[in-house]
Design an enzyme around this catalytic site. Structure first.
Site, PDB file in Angstrom:
ATOM      1  N   GLU A 187      31.963  42.034  34.762  1.00  0.00           N
ATOM      2  CA  GLU A 187      31.972  42.165  33.309  1.00  0.00           C
ATOM      3  C   GLU A 187      30.908  43.139  32.800  1.00  0.00           C
ATOM      4  OE1 GLU A 187      33.843  41.280  30.975  1.00  0.00           O
ATOM      5  OE2 GLU A 187      35.015  39.537  31.556  1.00  0.00           O
ATOM      6  N   SER A 188      29.709  43.064  33.341  1.00  0.00           N
ATOM      7  CA  SER A 188      28.584  43.792  32.720  1.00  0.00           C
ATOM      8  C   SER A 188      27.706  44.572  33.674  1.00  0.00           C
ATOM      9  CB  SER A 188      27.700  42.802  31.962  1.00  0.00           C
ATOM     10  OG  SER A 188      27.090  41.887  32.880  1.00  0.00           O
TER      11      SER A 188
END
Length: 695
Positions: free
Chosen positions: A555-556
């Site tokens: 995700e990040s």
């Protein structure tokens, strides 16, 4: 006595200690001739400019190649105006290239030394130069009312793709309302192109329709006219006919490609003119001025064929796959094609395509189609002669996946699982060496970055990395690259911004490594940052840690402060509405999603809750995290119909039927990363991890 240190000094000492402990460098004595540069940077950060200048001057005399250059560059930023200008002159004597010219002209422009700036850029080639250098030169020419301004500005504006620098010059000229230079025609054309760049297509469309005779049929302008009409017109057939006239006018000129290409685009958009569109795409391919233009026209031709029918799409692929230049440019086409083949029951097409594409398409595409075919064979949705034939076809396809896929790629991992390799074989497969390449290792560059780490200056590492390695013409040795990545990861404990920098460097180093890559190197690629928070939240919500690390990484990239264009925030990329709902359930009154502990807590709870609502199916929970649980339940129902209303469809084949490539790729990333974390840290084998998340 109690000695109170400044936080910055303590942080630097911690970094240096960590660097030594992880074996990331030799002693400072190994940087004897270069150390004045690093000391100068520390002095500069402390605001001690005379001392910094003295150290840079010393490094300029005795340092290694990169250190000498960086020292010369730093000297152009220190001291009074005269000293900075003298440093610029010295820099140019030592390094007469675009980077040095850009540094120097920034100082000349700030000091109003337009004559020096113009003299330095006198022989500028507007067709290839850095756009920023062109901007500085033209602004200076405009300031002194140089008679050559218009001719040079046209040369830059009319024959290059528009950039932010072009826009800045246009805005600057428009703001100078008292100018006595006659620039009306130039401003009109510049505005036309700038509006296209800024996606204000309607404004450009109106300008063109009002004064078509004013816009020259040069390649960049024909391309821009095409974009303006494509995104603004409501009569594509009329535009197609109009562009056919343009195509005749520019025949056998550099503009012919763009004219033919947009005729094809307009006929395709008009509908029911597929043959005309196809012929013009082929014409554009014939006259393409560069390989990328050919690939662009071919991509649209393949999409057009697929619109007509899946069989025509496959036929076009087989015909043209040997002619494209950049295989990965077509990956998205094949991502669109595979769900269509599954929905139509074209099982044999997967075998035909992976055999036809092998050696021409990207390894990702070949391995995807080979894996899907292998799974279709195993599930016996195809009709083959015998059980022996089924087994032989499956094994052959799975071996092709292992051969063609990336080393930690989803399809390779899934193929290893299907082949049921034992632990020793799996370790051998995952401990890999990349294919040899022509990329060279620049050990002086590596020494520069290692010096930043050794002297506790982590903020310099990633920008320098991007500057040196951004072009893709060099590679970093595996040993030193992982040292740098590990150092930045250690720095991330004090400043989270270094976590994603560490991971990006590790990913690049491992992908280009020509030395054997083992578990220690892979751990830099799959780190366990924020381990305390992850462990606590996973324990609380019955969530396997390897899944949570995979989620955060995907995700990040462990960037706690990241915000997506869609509004997702933080490590687990939560939307505000989702976070608000979770906060209510967990009884959080005030919270900050950029705070790692809170974000991980919320993300863990939300993912675990999705899995609970989906009968413990983690892969479906992954899809729901990305696309929403309502959509996923609808897709599950639809996929059963596509496969003959089977009561049970294996998760890995269900993944391939999902209509959104973003969600399919999201699932692949999470499965692959979960497996790697399970292997590297939790003493699980591939079969065990996949068995937990893929049913």
């Amino acid at each position: 006595k109690i000695i109170i240190m400044k936080k910055e000094i303590l942080f630097t000492l911690v970094l240096c200690a960590g660097f030594c402990l992880c074996g990331c460098a030799n002693s400072k004595s190994d940087f004897k001739n270069d150390s004045p540069y690093y000391v100068g940077l520390v002095k500069l950060k402390d605001g001690k400019y005379p001392e910094a200048k003295r150290h840079f001057a010393k490094a300029l005399k005795k340092g290694s190649s990169y250190v000498r250059r960086r020292s010369a560059e730093e000297l152009t930023k220190i001291g009074n105006l005269q000293e900075r200008l003298e440093a610029c002159e010295n820099l140019l004597k030592l390094y007469m290239d675009e980077d040095s010219v850009l540094l120097a002209i920034r100082q000349y422009e700030a000091a109003g030394k337009y004559a020096k700036l113009l003299a330095l850029t006198e022989k500028l080639d507007y067709s290839t130069c850095l756009n920023e250098i062109a901007l500085f030169r033209l602004k200076s020419m405009f300031a002194v009312k140089d008679a050559r301004f218009l001719k040079e500005a046209e040369s830059w504006f009319y024959f290059r793709p528009v950039s932010s620098s072009h826009c800045e010059l246009y805005d600057f000229i428009v703001s100078q309302k008292d100018s006595k230079m006659n620039l009306d025609d130039f401003v009109f054309l510049a505005e036309f192109r700038v509006n296209i760049f800024r996606k204000k297509y309607k404004l450009s469309y109106n300008s063109f329709k009002e004064k078509p005779e004013k816009i020259p049929l040069l390649p960049q302008f024909v391309s821009d006219i095409g974009k303006a009409c494509l995104y603004s017109s409501d009569d594509f057939y009329k535009e197609a006919q109009f562009f056919e006239l343009i195509a005749k006018k520019v025949a056998k000129s550099p503009s012919e490609f763009y004219a033919a290409f947009y005729v094809a685009r307009f006929y395709e958009k008009a509908g029911n003119y597929f043959t005309l569109a196809e012929n013009y795409y082929k014409k554009a391919m014939e006259v393409a001025p560069a390989a990328q233009n050919y690939d662009n026209a071919l991509w649209y031709l393949l999409q057009l064929s697929l619109k007509r029918s899946v069989s025509k799409g496959i036929e076009s692929v087989k015909k043209y796959c040997k002619t494209w230049s950049n295989p990965s440019y077509f990956d998205d086409f094949f991502n669109t094609l595979s769900p269509l083949l599954l929905s139509e029951g074209s099982w044999d097409s997967f075998r035909d395509l992976y055999n036809a594409l092998d050696g021409h398409a990207s390894g990702e595409v070949v391995s995807k189609y080979a894996y899907i075919y292998a799974r279709l064979v195993k599930e016996k949705v195809l009709l083959l002669a015998s059980d022996e034939d089924y087994k032989a076809q499956e094994i052959a396809a799975l071996k092709k996946v292992v051969e063609r896929a990336g080393k930690t790629d989803y399809y390779r991992i899934m193929a290893i699982n299907q082949l049921k390799k034992n632990d020793v074989e799996t370790e051998e497969i995952l401990s890999f060496t990349a294919e040899p390449s022509d990329l060279k290792v620049d050990f002086d560059a590596e020494s520069l970055l290692l010096g930043y780490a050794r002297f506790g200056i982590p903020e310099k590492i990633y920008p320098e990395w991007q500057n040196i390695y951004g072009s893709g013409k060099l590679r970093f040795s595996l040993k030193n690259g992982i040292k740098i990545a590990n150092f930045l990861r250690e720095c991330g404990d004090e400043d989270n911004r270094y976590f994603p920098q560490s991971l990006r460097i590790a990913a690049r180093v491992v992908s280009k490594a020509e030395e054997p890559v083992g578990c220690d190197e892979l751990k830099a690629l799959f780190p366990r940052n924020f381990s305390g928070f992850v462990s606590e939240s996973c324990s609380k919500y019955a969530l396997p840690e390897e899944i949570m690390y995979a989620l955060i990484r995907s995700e990040s990239f462990f960037d706690a402060g990241i915000n997506s264009h869609a509004g997702a925030i933080g490590l687990t990329q939560l939307m505000k509405e989702t976070a608000s709902d979770v906060a209510r359930k967990l009884k959080f009154q005030n919270y900050d999603l950029t705070e790692p502990e809170t974000n991980i807590t919320f993300g863990s709870y939300y993912l675990a809750e999705l899995a609970r609502r989906l009968d413990g199916n983690w892969l479906s929970a992954f899809f729901s995290y990305n696309a929403g649980i309502t959509r996923v339940r609808r897709w599950i129902k639809s996929s059963k119909i596509a496969f003959g209303n089977r009561r049970y469809l294996p998760d890995d084949l269900f993944l391939e039927t999902i209509p959104y490539e973003e969600t399919r790729e999201y699932g692949r990333k999470l499965v692959g990363a979960t497996v790697m974390y399970g292997l590297l840290y939790y003493e699980k084998d591939i079969q065990e991890v996949i068995g937990e998340i893929v049913k």
